[in-house]
Every structure is written in C-alpha cells, then in structure tokens.
Design an enzyme around this catalytic site. Structure first.
Site, PDB file in Angstrom:
ATOM      1  N   ASP A 188      17.095  -4.195 -48.841  1.00  0.00           N
ATOM      2  CA  ASP A 188      16.971  -5.419 -48.055  1.00  0.00           C
ATOM      3  C   ASP A 188      15.668  -6.141 -48.416  1.00  0.00           C
ATOM      4  O   ASP A 188      14.585  -5.628 -48.151  1.00  0.00           O
ATOM      5  CB  ASP A 188      16.971  -5.044 -46.561  1.00  0.00           C
ATOM      6  CG  ASP A 188      17.290  -6.231 -45.685  1.00  0.00           C
ATOM      7  OD1 ASP A 188      17.030  -7.366 -46.108  1.00  0.00           O
ATOM      8  OD2 ASP A 188      17.804  -6.012 -44.569  1.00  0.00           O
ATOM      9  N   ASP A 189      15.794  -7.289 -49.030  1.00  0.00           N
ATOM     10  CA  ASP A 189      14.621  -8.108 -49.401  1.00  0.00           C
ATOM     11  C   ASP A 189      13.778  -7.475 -50.504  1.00  0.00           C
ATOM     12  O   ASP A 189      12.565  -7.651 -50.526  1.00  0.00           O
ATOM     13  CB  ASP A 189      13.707  -8.376 -48.188  1.00  0.00           C
ATOM     14  CG  ASP A 189      14.382  -9.158 -47.070  1.00  0.00           C
ATOM     15  OD1 ASP A 189      15.567  -9.509 -47.219  1.00  0.00           O
ATOM     16  OD2 ASP A 189      13.718  -9.406 -46.051  1.00  0.00           O
ATOM     17  N   CYS A 210      20.205 -12.262 -45.485  1.00  0.00           N
ATOM     18  CA  CYS A 210      20.972 -11.022 -45.285  1.00  0.00           C
ATOM     19  C   CYS A 210      22.462 -11.194 -45.008  1.00  0.00           C
ATOM     20  O   CYS A 210      23.298 -10.640 -45.709  1.00  0.00           O
ATOM     21  CB  CYS A 210      20.382 -10.226 -44.121  1.00  0.00           C
ATOM     22  SG  CYS A 210      18.665  -9.788 -44.335  1.00  0.00           S
ATOM     23  N   ARG A 236      25.634 -10.225 -47.608  1.00  0.00           N
ATOM     24  CA  ARG A 236      26.463  -9.030 -47.398  1.00  0.00           C
ATOM     25  C   ARG A 236      27.944  -9.379 -47.313  1.00  0.00           C
ATOM     26  O   ARG A 236      28.817  -8.667 -47.824  1.00  0.00           O
ATOM     27  CB  ARG A 236      26.027  -8.310 -46.116  1.00  0.00           C
ATOM     28  CG  ARG A 236      24.758  -7.516 -46.312  1.00  0.00           C
ATOM     29  CD  ARG A 236      23.910  -7.427 -45.045  1.00  0.00           C
ATOM     30  NE  ARG A 236      22.517  -7.319 -45.454  1.00  0.00           N
ATOM     31  CZ  ARG A 236      21.900  -6.175 -45.710  1.00  0.00           C
ATOM     32  NH1 ARG A 236      22.517  -5.025 -45.515  1.00  0.00           N
ATOM     33  NH2 ARG A 236      20.662  -6.160 -46.136  1.00  0.00           N
ATOM     34  N   LYS A 289      22.496  -0.630 -42.697  1.00  0.00           N
ATOM     35  CA  LYS A 289      22.573  -1.922 -41.988  1.00  0.00           C
ATOM     36  C   LYS A 289      23.890  -2.659 -42.249  1.00  0.00           C
ATOM     37  O   LYS A 289      24.322  -2.788 -43.386  1.00  0.00           O
ATOM     38  CB  LYS A 289      21.384  -2.771 -42.443  1.00  0.00           C
ATOM     39  CG  LYS A 289      21.396  -4.200 -41.977  1.00  0.00           C
ATOM     40  CD  LYS A 289      20.071  -4.861 -42.293  1.00  0.00           C
ATOM     41  CE  LYS A 289      20.229  -6.347 -42.479  1.00  0.00           C
ATOM     42  NZ  LYS A 289      18.934  -7.010 -42.725  1.00  0.00           N
ATOM     43  N   HIS A 304      25.039  -5.973 -40.236  1.00  0.00           N
ATOM     44  CA  HIS A 304      24.639  -7.390 -40.162  1.00  0.00           C
ATOM     45  C   HIS A 304      25.768  -8.378 -40.391  1.00  0.00           C
ATOM     46  O   HIS A 304      25.558  -9.487 -40.894  1.00  0.00           O
ATOM     47  CB  HIS A 304      23.476  -7.685 -41.119  1.00  0.00           C
ATOM     48  CG  HIS A 304      22.503  -8.664 -40.515  1.00  0.00           C
ATOM     49  ND1 HIS A 304      21.320  -9.041 -41.105  1.00  0.00           N
ATOM     50  CD2 HIS A 304      22.570  -9.344 -39.340  1.00  0.00           C
ATOM     51  CE1 HIS A 304      20.700  -9.908 -40.333  1.00  0.00           C
ATOM     52  NE2 HIS A 304      21.437 -10.105 -39.255  1.00  0.00           N
ATOM     53  N   SER A 313      19.002  -6.663 -38.536  1.00  0.00           N
ATOM     54  CA  SER A 313      17.737  -6.371 -39.211  1.00  0.00           C
ATOM     55  C   SER A 313      16.767  -5.590 -38.335  1.00  0.00           C
ATOM     56  O   SER A 313      16.801  -5.670 -37.108  1.00  0.00           O
ATOM     57  CB  SER A 313      17.062  -7.669 -39.666  1.00  0.00           C
ATOM     58  OG  SER A 313      17.888  -8.336 -40.574  1.00  0.00           O
ATOM     59  N   HIS A 339      12.781  -4.648 -45.885  1.00  0.00           N
ATOM     60  CA  HIS A 339      12.705  -5.751 -44.921  1.00  0.00           C
ATOM     61  C   HIS A 339      11.571  -5.436 -43.956  1.00  0.00           C
ATOM     62  O   HIS A 339      11.412  -4.300 -43.527  1.00  0.00           O
ATOM     63  CB  HIS A 339      14.040  -5.849 -44.169  1.00  0.00           C
ATOM     64  CG  HIS A 339      14.203  -7.072 -43.335  1.00  0.00           C
ATOM     65  ND1 HIS A 339      13.467  -7.289 -42.200  1.00  0.00           N
ATOM     66  CD2 HIS A 339      15.040  -8.135 -43.461  1.00  0.00           C
ATOM     67  CE1 HIS A 339      13.848  -8.450 -41.663  1.00  0.00           C
ATOM     68  NE2 HIS A 339      14.798  -8.981 -42.408  1.00  0.00           N
ATOM     69  N   ASP A 393      19.900  -7.502 -51.301  1.00  0.00           N
ATOM     70  CA  ASP A 393      20.687  -8.582 -50.680  1.00  0.00           C
ATOM     71  C   ASP A 393      20.116  -9.972 -50.917  1.00  0.00           C
ATOM     72  O   ASP A 393      20.801 -10.972 -50.775  1.00  0.00           O
ATOM     73  CB  ASP A 393      20.866  -8.334 -49.169  1.00  0.00           C
ATOM     74  CG  ASP A 393      19.555  -8.414 -48.404  1.00  0.00           C
ATOM     75  OD1 ASP A 393      18.468  -8.288 -49.008  1.00  0.00           O
ATOM     76  OD2 ASP A 393      19.609  -8.599 -47.163  1.00  0.00           O
ATOM     77  N   ASN A 394      18.840 -10.035 -51.264  1.00  0.00           N
ATOM     78  CA  ASN A 394      18.179 -11.324 -51.561  1.00  0.00           C
ATOM     79  C   ASN A 394      16.776 -11.016 -52.073  1.00  0.00           C
ATOM     80  O   ASN A 394      16.346  -9.866 -52.079  1.00  0.00           O
ATOM     81  CB  ASN A 394      18.142 -12.248 -50.328  1.00  0.00           C
ATOM     82  CG  ASN A 394      17.642 -11.575 -49.067  1.00  0.00           C
ATOM     83  OD1 ASN A 394      18.405 -11.311 -48.135  1.00  0.00           O
ATOM     84  ND2 ASN A 394      16.369 -11.257 -49.025  1.00  0.00           N
ATOM     85  N   LYS A 435      12.822 -14.969 -50.981  1.00  0.00           N
ATOM     86  CA  LYS A 435      13.935 -15.003 -50.012  1.00  0.00           C
ATOM     87  C   LYS A 435      14.046 -16.375 -49.341  1.00  0.00           C
ATOM     88  O   LYS A 435      13.025 -16.993 -49.023  1.00  0.00           O
ATOM     89  CB  LYS A 435      13.672 -13.938 -48.944  1.00  0.00           C
ATOM     90  CG  LYS A 435      14.684 -13.933 -47.795  1.00  0.00           C
ATOM     91  CD  LYS A 435      14.328 -12.882 -46.767  1.00  0.00           C
ATOM     92  CE  LYS A 435      15.367 -12.816 -45.659  1.00  0.00           C
ATOM     93  NZ  LYS A 435      15.102 -11.736 -44.701  1.00  0.00           N
TER      94      LYS A 435
HETATM   95 MG    MG Z   1      17.688  -9.400 -46.632  1.00  0.00          MG
END
Ligand code: MG
Length: 449
Positions: free
Chosen positions: A35-36, A75, A79, A129, A131, A155, A221, A273-274, A289
């Site tokens: 994540d991130d 996010c 996803r 996660k 989300h 998150s 994240h 995811d980003n 992001k």
């Molecule tokens: Mg993210």
C-alpha cells in the site's frame, strides 16, 4: 484504436480436475499488494538506504515490469481495477477512496478474479486490506468470491486517532476473520507479520486443488510501524525497516511455496496499489500518490512463474493492473461466470484490460495501446505506447496547450520518466493522435466535472 474489448464469457459448470496434467495447466496465483509503495522502493530499481534481497532474488528468477501502472492512483479504485480488470469509472469508484462512514462499495454485480477462479475449483483467500466497501453485507469479501478473509476493511489511518466525519469519530481499526470482528485497534506494528503468518497457514491448509491468494499488506501506508525484530535495521530509518519487513514476508512465502513443491506452478505477482505517500520514493519518476504523474500511477512490479516466465528479464512494455484478470483467466484456463444476471442469462462484460497470456508464454509483445490516467473522475492524461499527453493540471484545470512527453525511447528503454520536456510543439501530429485516444476514453468511461 481503443483497446477496450468486449468478451462474452459463458457460464460454465464447475469442472472436476483430477489428473496431474490438468493441474499443471492450472497454476496457483499469489498476488502480493503493498500500500503506497513507490516505484523506487526496490533494490533492483535503485532504492537507497534500504535493501530488498528477496524481491531482488524474485526478479532474478522472473520478470521485472518497469512500466506497470494502475488506472487511478489511490487505494480503492486501484484495488477494484486489479480484481475486476475493469476501470473504476465503470463501477462508481473513480473518486477518492472509501472511508469508515462511506455507504458505497464494489457493486455485487462486478466479477472479481476470485469469483472466476472459484467455480473452476480454485481455493480463494484474502489476507489483509480490502477497501472495497464494508457498509453492507453484499460488499464483504466473502460475497465477492473469497472463501477466507483475515484483515482490515480500509486503510490503517482510518481509525479513532485520525478519522472524523461530521463530528463523529471513527472506531478503532477493526480486524476481521471471515465474518467476525475479532479485534478492535490491533497493534499495527505486527500486522505485516500477522498477515504473513495467516497467509502461510492458509497455503499449508490446502489440499490438491489450485489456489488464489490475495495478500494485501497495509504497509507502507502511513502511519508506518514495524515489528521489533526489524526495527532500526535499515540506514534509511523506519520507512526502510518497513519495506525490509515486507521483503522478508515475500521471502517467507516463497520459501513456503518451495517447501510444498509448488514453486514451478505458482504465479507470484508483487506490486503496489499506487505511488508513495509517506516519502518521495518514486525514484526517477515525477510525482507521488494521488497525482497523475508517473510516480502516482507507475508501481513496482515483479512476477515469477518458473514454469513459463523467463528468469532475470526486464520488460519495459507498458502494461497495467487492468491486464491481470484477463491474462490470469486465460493462464488458469477459466471462463467468466457472468451468467448470474437476475434472469440467469449470460451478458457481455466490457473489460478494460488486455489478455497478455500469449506474450507471457513467449509470444511477441502486445500491440501499442493507450492508457487513461484518471483522478477524481476526470481524465488528466493519456498515454499511447511510449508517449504521454497531459491534458490537465494536477488541480484539475484544463491545460490551454496539452503537454507531450516521451516516456520511452524508440527501443522501449525509459526516457523522460520525470515528465520534464514538453515535446508538443515538435510533434503536433502525435498530439492529435493522443487527443483522439483521450476522446475515445472519455466516451467510453465518462468524465465528471
Ligand atoms: Mg494506497
């Protein structure tokens, strides 16, 4: 031409796979999503102050995709795209992310990768996660094709410490096991380890059937934290420690897969995811992001499948998370169960990703295609092959004169990935070409101003 295509996948009875021949044609699939995590947060992509020995080893045994993108750089929509092969603009998820008080989610009518693998006899699990909605039971991962879930609904910053809405404080972060909340506010420094333990246990519990596991870490994240044993190890400090612990998790999973004799027949995909949020770790890419620069949309991506993919190659061909579902469907030999309309009839479904299975199996690289960069339901930029045309400022304001960047050289090697040199005046014909692509995406996916 716009590379959106429509497939009609007919509903099919679950098949009984028993022979070894058939099993080898049905690889396991492990998708590890962080994540991130920035493009530059891999040792093999020039990370400084941290090491990722297991991911580097995985890249040496597989393929590193340097031009792998997500269609929206936050996010929730990211996803949704990965799991469905469809653009989040089609799903009402093109704007921002789902918050603790949000009422919406991934519509039940959407078909996830788990939902197409499950009827073909795959075991399906989600650890980490989600989300993609939590307000109604229809959004629950167990209603979207997964047979197992251990993880959090959104998150790690959306808790009683950080998140307020209309004067209401969010609850502590809930930790779920299947349909039950088992803890509120779990100690976050242990989540990477706990998710890895659960993932390994879930893999061990399987029988002969092939499996699909989606391991979606909450780290890096923010707020970031790390297990005691990884604290203070990396020169970069806490962020480096967090990435190092994720790398260790990858190593533990690959070891387990080896131990149970499934190394050859398991497709392992590692991505994010980003782009980065916690720190500027996009490497040479511009932005981060929630920007439509490459640093927002382009993510680390390493894949390993010893039975099919070559070892130690770097593939610069532009591709994206949207391509995963159609590609994996073909590689796993499954059909889409999109017959589950209220009247029980099959219906066409527009996929925005491309089936790249032939390329993975050694065929020539896919044809040049275009890719839209959306932010808050607005088309900000579009790429076509090695070119990218920016149509809006990050604020959303329309640029009077669109800017053209050469992301790659003619031979496909990375070029202006920092989007520094506007070449629009030298190439008016290309500007026109990419404007057409943008118009086609707007017509296909819409735009909300
Ligand atoms: Mg993210």
């Amino acid at each position: 031409m716009l590379f959106v295509f429509t497939l009609i996948w007919l509903a099919q009875e679950p098949r009984n796979y028993s022979s070894i021949e058939e099993k080898s044609a049905r690889p396991n699939v492990l998708i590890i999503l962080t994540d991130d995590q920035g493009w530059g947060d891999l040792g093999s992509q020039g990370a400084e102050g941290l090491t990722t020995p297991h991911l580097d080893q995985m890249a040496a045994e597989g393929v590193r995709f340097t031009h792998f993108r997500v269609p929206v750089a936050v996010c929730t929509p990211s996803r949704a795209a990965l799991l469905t092969g469809r653009h989040p603009m089609r799903q009402g998820l093109g704007r921002r992310v789902i918050f603790p008080f949000s009422e919406h989610g991934l519509p039940a009518s959407e078909v996830t990768l788990a939902e197409i693998l499950r009827p073909a006899g795959y075991r399906t699990g989600l650890v980490g996660k989600w989300h993609l909605g939590h307000a109604r039971s229809e959004f629950h991962p167990l209603e979207q094709g997964f047979q197992f879930w251990f993880g959090v609904p959104y998150s790690n910053d959306m808790d009683d410490h950080f998140y307020k809405h209309n004067g209401h404080q969010a609850p502590p972060l809930p930790l779920w096991r299947n349909r039950e909340v088992i803890e509120m506010g779990p100690e976050q420094r242990f989540l990477t380890k706990r998710f890895t333990d659960e993932a390994i246990r879930w893999i061990e519990q399987g029988g002969d059937e092939p499996w699909f596991l989606f391991l979606a870490h909450v780290m890096p994240h923010r707020p970031i934290s790390v297990s005691w044993e990884f604290a203070g190890k990396m020169p970069l400090g806490l962020y480096g420690d967090v990435i190092h612990e994720i790398d260790d998790s990858v190593g533990r999973l690959l070891t387990k897969i080896e131990e149970i004799g499934q190394r050859e027949d398991t497709i392992v995909i590692f991505t994010s995811d980003n782009g980065p949020w916690h720190r500027p770790s996009s490497g040479p890419l511009r932005g981060h992001k929630n920007t439509t620069f490459e640093g927002g949309h382009r993510v680390p991506c390493v894949m390993r499948w010893p039975a099919v993919l070559p070892a130690g190659e770097v593939w610069n061909t532009p591709t994206s998370t949207l391509d995963l579902l159609p590609t994996l469907a073909t590689l796993c030999g499954v059909t889409h169960p999109m017959g589950a309309t209220p009247d029980g009839k099959a219906q066409p479904i527009s996929l925005d990703g491309r089936d790249l299975a032939a390329w993975w199996r050694g065929g020539s690289s896919p044809e040049v295609s275009s890719f839209p960069y959306y932010k808050n339901e607005r088309l900000h930029a579009v790429s076509w092959g090695r070119w990218k045309l920016r149509l809006r400022e990050e604020s959303g304001e329309i640029l009077e004169s669109p800017e053209l960047f050469a992301l790659q050289a003619e031979d496909g090697t990375p070029l202006d990935v920092s989007e520094a040199e506007d070449l629009s005046e030298n190439h008016p014909e290309l500007v026109g070409r990419l404007r057409k692509e943008a118009e086609a995406w707007r017509t296909e996916l819409g735009e909300v101003d």
